[in-house]
Design a protein around this motif. Structure first.
Motif, PDB file in Angstrom:
ATOM      1  N   HIS A  45     142.853  -5.169 -58.450  1.00  0.00           N
ATOM      2  CA  HIS A  45     143.838  -4.872 -57.591  1.00  0.00           C
ATOM      3  C   HIS A  45     143.268  -3.673 -57.213  1.00  0.00           C
ATOM      4  O   HIS A  45     144.301  -3.039 -56.028  1.00  0.00           O
ATOM      5  CB  HIS A  45     144.925  -4.446 -58.523  1.00  0.00           C
ATOM      6  CG  HIS A  45     145.256  -5.731 -59.346  1.00  0.00           C
ATOM      7  ND1 HIS A  45     146.420  -6.518 -58.961  1.00  0.00           N
ATOM      8  CD2 HIS A  45     145.307  -7.415 -60.396  1.00  0.00           C
ATOM      9  CE1 HIS A  45     146.381  -8.185 -58.845  1.00  0.00           C
ATOM     10  NE2 HIS A  45     145.822  -7.860 -60.392  1.00  0.00           N
ATOM     11  N   PHE A  86     135.777  -6.033 -47.856  1.00  0.00           N
ATOM     12  CA  PHE A  86     135.773  -4.338 -47.538  1.00  0.00           C
ATOM     13  C   PHE A  86     134.571  -3.887 -46.830  1.00  0.00           C
ATOM     14  O   PHE A  86     134.499  -1.863 -47.045  1.00  0.00           O
ATOM     15  CB  PHE A  86     136.798  -3.027 -48.444  1.00  0.00           C
ATOM     16  CG  PHE A  86     138.365  -3.826 -48.077  1.00  0.00           C
ATOM     17  CD1 PHE A  86     138.536  -4.006 -47.246  1.00  0.00           C
ATOM     18  CD2 PHE A  86     138.846  -4.661 -49.117  1.00  0.00           C
ATOM     19  CE1 PHE A  86     140.492  -4.258 -46.930  1.00  0.00           C
ATOM     20  CE2 PHE A  86     140.638  -5.541 -49.418  1.00  0.00           C
ATOM     21  CZ  PHE A  86     140.755  -4.675 -48.203  1.00  0.00           C
TER      22      PHE A  86
ATOM     23  N   SER B  98     148.778  -0.759 -53.538  1.00  0.00           N
ATOM     24  CA  SER B  98     147.596  -2.091 -54.299  1.00  0.00           C
ATOM     25  C   SER B  98     147.510  -2.854 -52.698  1.00  0.00           C
ATOM     26  O   SER B  98     147.554  -3.304 -52.437  1.00  0.00           O
ATOM     27  CB  SER B  98     147.878  -3.552 -54.926  1.00  0.00           C
ATOM     28  OG  SER B  98     147.083  -4.475 -54.925  1.00  0.00           O
ATOM     29  N   LEU B  99     145.552  -3.027 -52.383  1.00  0.00           N
ATOM     30  CA  LEU B  99     144.857  -3.691 -51.057  1.00  0.00           C
ATOM     31  C   LEU B  99     144.040  -4.693 -51.497  1.00  0.00           C
ATOM     32  O   LEU B  99     143.288  -4.436 -52.149  1.00  0.00           O
ATOM     33  CB  LEU B  99     143.832  -2.515 -50.394  1.00  0.00           C
ATOM     34  CG  LEU B  99     143.143  -2.939 -49.262  1.00  0.00           C
ATOM     35  CD1 LEU B  99     144.422  -3.008 -48.552  1.00  0.00           C
ATOM     36  CD2 LEU B  99     142.765  -1.318 -48.994  1.00  0.00           C
ATOM     37  N   GLY B 100     144.579  -5.691 -51.331  1.00  0.00           N
ATOM     38  CA  GLY B 100     143.932  -6.914 -50.901  1.00  0.00           C
ATOM     39  C   GLY B 100     143.224  -7.376 -49.525  1.00  0.00           C
ATOM     40  O   GLY B 100     143.841  -6.732 -48.935  1.00  0.00           O
ATOM     41  N   PRO B 101     141.958  -9.017 -49.702  1.00  0.00           N
ATOM     42  CA  PRO B 101     141.576  -8.725 -48.056  1.00  0.00           C
ATOM     43  C   PRO B 101     143.289  -9.112 -47.597  1.00  0.00           C
ATOM     44  O   PRO B 101     142.724  -8.927 -45.847  1.00  0.00           O
ATOM     45  CB  PRO B 101     141.447  -9.997 -48.410  1.00  0.00           C
ATOM     46  CG  PRO B 101     141.148 -10.484 -50.341  1.00  0.00           C
ATOM     47  CD  PRO B 101     141.982  -9.031 -50.771  1.00  0.00           C
ATOM     48  N   ASP B 102     144.023  -9.517 -47.784  1.00  0.00           N
ATOM     49  CA  ASP B 102     145.123  -9.959 -47.092  1.00  0.00           C
ATOM     50  C   ASP B 102     146.134  -9.205 -46.693  1.00  0.00           C
ATOM     51  O   ASP B 102     146.933  -9.010 -45.301  1.00  0.00           O
ATOM     52  CB  ASP B 102     145.488 -11.396 -46.480  1.00  0.00           C
ATOM     53  CG  ASP B 102     144.557 -12.374 -47.261  1.00  0.00           C
ATOM     54  OD1 ASP B 102     143.276 -12.329 -46.612  1.00  0.00           O
ATOM     55  OD2 ASP B 102     144.108 -13.229 -48.224  1.00  0.00           O
TER      56      ASP B 102
END
Lengths: 323, 389
Positions: A45, A86, B98-102
């Motif tokens: 997360h 990323f 919150s940063l996810g791949p998509d």
């Protein structure tokens, strides 16, 4: 005791180092390489945001760091997938120095990172920070770039924005104030000057990292401080206020486990230094209690603070970095 | 227009290459709380970014707008790119993303942190695409847009800035495909019913504030609403009372009147005022109408070059246009006779809730679309056109 003078000369606020271009110039002038290591275990997360911020701010916009590596203890969630998506280099800790085997623990990841990463300076940043910002790296690297005698820069988190009475308490978390600082006050009074000795963010020169042992669990930070202090003295340290760190709050029982591991590492060091004499073997079982159907029962946790030796003693490491 | 700007695949690719910069700006923008009237910290971030990007005339003003200027090669006209900086969330809410791949999840991310993030990334994107417009580009992060802000930021700029704006492109986080070039007449109001302190609540059969408000709502629903020009009344929020068993002392209704006609909207508002006056006089209860925000009806024609370029760019990028009126910054620009369009940047879910989420992949199309429109505006034959009254 040097505490007051040291606080004055070696305690910084990250805002002092706002000029990232100047930092990059200084890094290039000294021809240094800087690596960032993020140790992980199930951090899907928060890991993506950390990678994006550090890559964008400290690699693309200002090339302060040369590599970002996520070193993982065996996450069962998508931590490595997210980190790789990323653009981070991702490693399972067990795949690094396989001849040395694999032990599960954050300290293991930090130790393996010294072999895997190329930097003259390695910055460690925990992966569970939700308010991540580039200051978490540049604030720690900067004292190393500007003060050649500084070897080890520790983060602390304070918010001196407004306080009505002029004096306010400053310090660390619960384990620091209840366990670590009292222990330091008894045995290493100068180390009490480190506001948050257990913070997981620090930047260290390789030449120091390769000379110190790494407990693989909770004790890694406290043993680092004692080892660096006894070998290089208080002025090897600096500390930088990074303002605010938002992360998961741990419950008291988890902090109990943490304190148990830290205490093991501390006693180990104190005994080695001849400061205490523990006559009998100590238990490695932490006992906590719970009630079930109005009956008390104990829960036992075996916590053994295993330790990795200074990596300079590992042949493969010496071949890679000191051939 | 350079060749890259004509080729959608190349354009997408180049935008995608700036993903980290964009997402980092998105994180830093969205995690800086920016409630309406409290945008100062976000403004500071924008100004720092504008400065680092080498923009000229970087400034803020007394209502907390952030302004940056990129001179064109000829500078014979000025195009503004506008994004509102405020969100509906107070600083006490958790602004961590919150940063996810998509996807990226976080409060206010679609409305309108993404628009602001694209605005601050724009100079870097233009540099990466090696595109320097002939016209001047004015980047405007505007404050006080939402709710009681009533487009205060953009209105202040338009009333007080000496710089002439020829055309404008407004950026909104959602949805991708959004194409606005008209604004509807709109009035937002709050009706507050308050029982007097001396009101005798012990009498059986007396009515509380909710009953009175309900009476007003029923009367408002009886106001005729023509289907041409299209007109509607929206009841957006209602609150009142605290318990099951006690008559409410206070009740509030927030509503919005929308119409394709200023006159019709004005007429409905007049009727609502009359209803309130009558209920107040009949009941002896304190009832107030606060007029919070207003917009005028207006727009540019469908065949205006700005709309044509936008549609053509969308077609090239396979974006389906969703044409409709806007009540955001576009309305103030149109009212000031400045041709403008509003473009959406990506797909957003659960907008204005704690679960607000934006999709990453469509962002690249959304940004490519903005760059395509800016490139299209560089065509030498285009000039600012008039606005329909």
């Amino acid at each position: 005791m040097n505490i007051d003078a040291w606080l004055k000369s070696n305690t910084f606020h990250h805002s002092t180092f706002w000029d990232l271009k100047q930092l990059v110039d200084e890094k290039e002038r000294q021809n240094l390489k800087i690596s960032l290591c993020i140790p992980t275990l199930n951090e899907e997360h928060t890991i993506g945001k950390e990678i994006v911020i550090f890559r964008s701010e400290l690699m693309t916009r200002y090339p302060l760091i040369d590599e970002i590596a996520v070193i993982d203890s065996g996450s069962t969630d998508r931590t490595l997938e997210v980190a790789a998506s990323f653009g981070a280099d991702t490693y399972f800790s067990g795949d690094i120095l396989p001849s040395q085997g694999f032990k599960r623990g954050k300290g293991e990841n930090l130790w393996k990172a010294i072999h895997q990463l190329e930097g003259d300076i390695i910055v460690y940043v925990d992966a569970d920070i939700t308010n991540i910002h580039s200051r978490f790296v540049y604030g720690l690297v900067a004292p190393l770039l500007y003060q050649p005698e500084t070897q080890y820069v520790k983060a602390f988190y304070d918010r001196p924005l407004a306080f009505s009475q002029g004096i306010r308490p400053s310090g660390g978390g619960r384990v620091t104030e209840i366990l670590t600082r009292p222990l330091f006050s008894l045995f290493f009074p100068e180390l009490t000057a480190l506001m948050q000795p257990l913070s997981g963010e620090y930047a260290v020169r390789r030449k120091v990292l390769e000379e110190i042992a790494f407990p693989i669990g909770y004790g890694v930070e406290i043993s680092h401080l004692i080892d660096v202090y006894t070998k290089w003295g208080l002025y090897a340290f600096a500390q930088t206020d990074l303002d605010k760190r938002v992360h998961r709050n741990q419950d008291t029982r988890d902090l109990g486990k943490m304190a148990f591991g830290i205490l093991q590492s501390f006693l180990n060091r104190a005994q080695q230094l001849g400061m205490v004499d523990v006559k009998s073997e100590v238990s490695s079982i932490l006992r906590q209690f719970q009630t079930r159907e109005q009956m008390f029962e104990q829960k036992q946790f075996t916590i053994v603070e295993e330790e990795r030796p200074p990596i300079i003693t590992v042949d493969e490491y010496r071949e890679k970095f000191h051939a | 227009m350079n060749e890259t700007m004509k080729n959608p695949e190349d354009l997408r690719k180049l935008v995608r290459e700036c993903r980290d910069l964009l997402l980092a700006n998105l994180v830093m923008t969205a995690e800086t709380a920016s409630p309406t009237f409290g945008e100062a910290n976000r403004v500071r971030f924008l100004l720092d970014r504008f400065r680092e990007s080498g923009l000229d005339n970087i400034s803020s003003d007394e209502v907390n707008n952030a302004v940056g200027f990129l001179p064109g090669t000829t500078g014979d006209k000025t195009v503004a790119v506008v994004a509102h900086l405020d969100t509906v969330f107070e600083p006490k809410e958790n602004h961590a993303l919150s940063l996810g791949p998509d996807r990226v999840k976080g409060i206010g991310i679609g409305d309108n942190s993404l628009g602001a993030a694209v605005l601050v990334t724009l100079p870097m994107l233009l540099r990466h695409l090696k595109f320097q417009p002939s016209y001047n580009l004015l980047l405007l992060g505007v404050s006080r847009s939402l709710g009681r802000g009533n487009l205060g930021g953009i209105r202040f700029l338009l009333e007080n800035s000496s710089m002439k704006i020829d055309q404008a492109v407004c950026l909104e986080g959602c949805p991708l495909g959004r194409l606005n070039y008209t604004s509807v007449a709109m009035m937002r109001g709050e009706i507050a019913v308050q029982m007097p302190d001396e009101y005798d609540f012990s009498r059986f059969g007396v009515y509380g504030a909710i009953y009175r408000l309900n009476d007003i709502i029923n009367r408002i629903l009886e106001i005729p609403r023509p289907s041409r020009p299209q007109t509607s009344i929206v009841f957006g929020s209602i609150e009142g009372g605290n318990t099951f068993h006690q008559l409410a002392r206070e009740a509030k209704l927030r509503f919005e009147v929308r119409s394709e006609s200023d006159e019709v909207a004005g007429g409905i508002l007049q009727s609502i005022r009359g209803i309130i006056d009558e209920v107040r006089a009949r009941s002896g209860v304190q009832i107030e109408l606060e007029e919070i925000a207003w917009r005028q009806h207006g727009g540019i024609p469908f065949d205006h070059p700005l709309v044509q370029i936008s549609r053509e760019v969308m077609r090239t990028l396979d974006i389906s246009p969703q044409i409709g009126p806007s009540m955001s910054e576009l309305a103030a620009l149109i009212a000031a006779k400045i041709p403008a369009v509003t473009l959406g940047l990506t797909q957003v879910h659960n907008v204005n809730t704690l679960e607000e989420t934006v999709e990453i992949e469509p962002m690249f199309d959304g940004i490519a679309q903005v760059l395509g429109v800016l490139a299209g505006l560089d065509a030498p034959h285009l000039n600012a056109q008039g606005v329909t009254p």
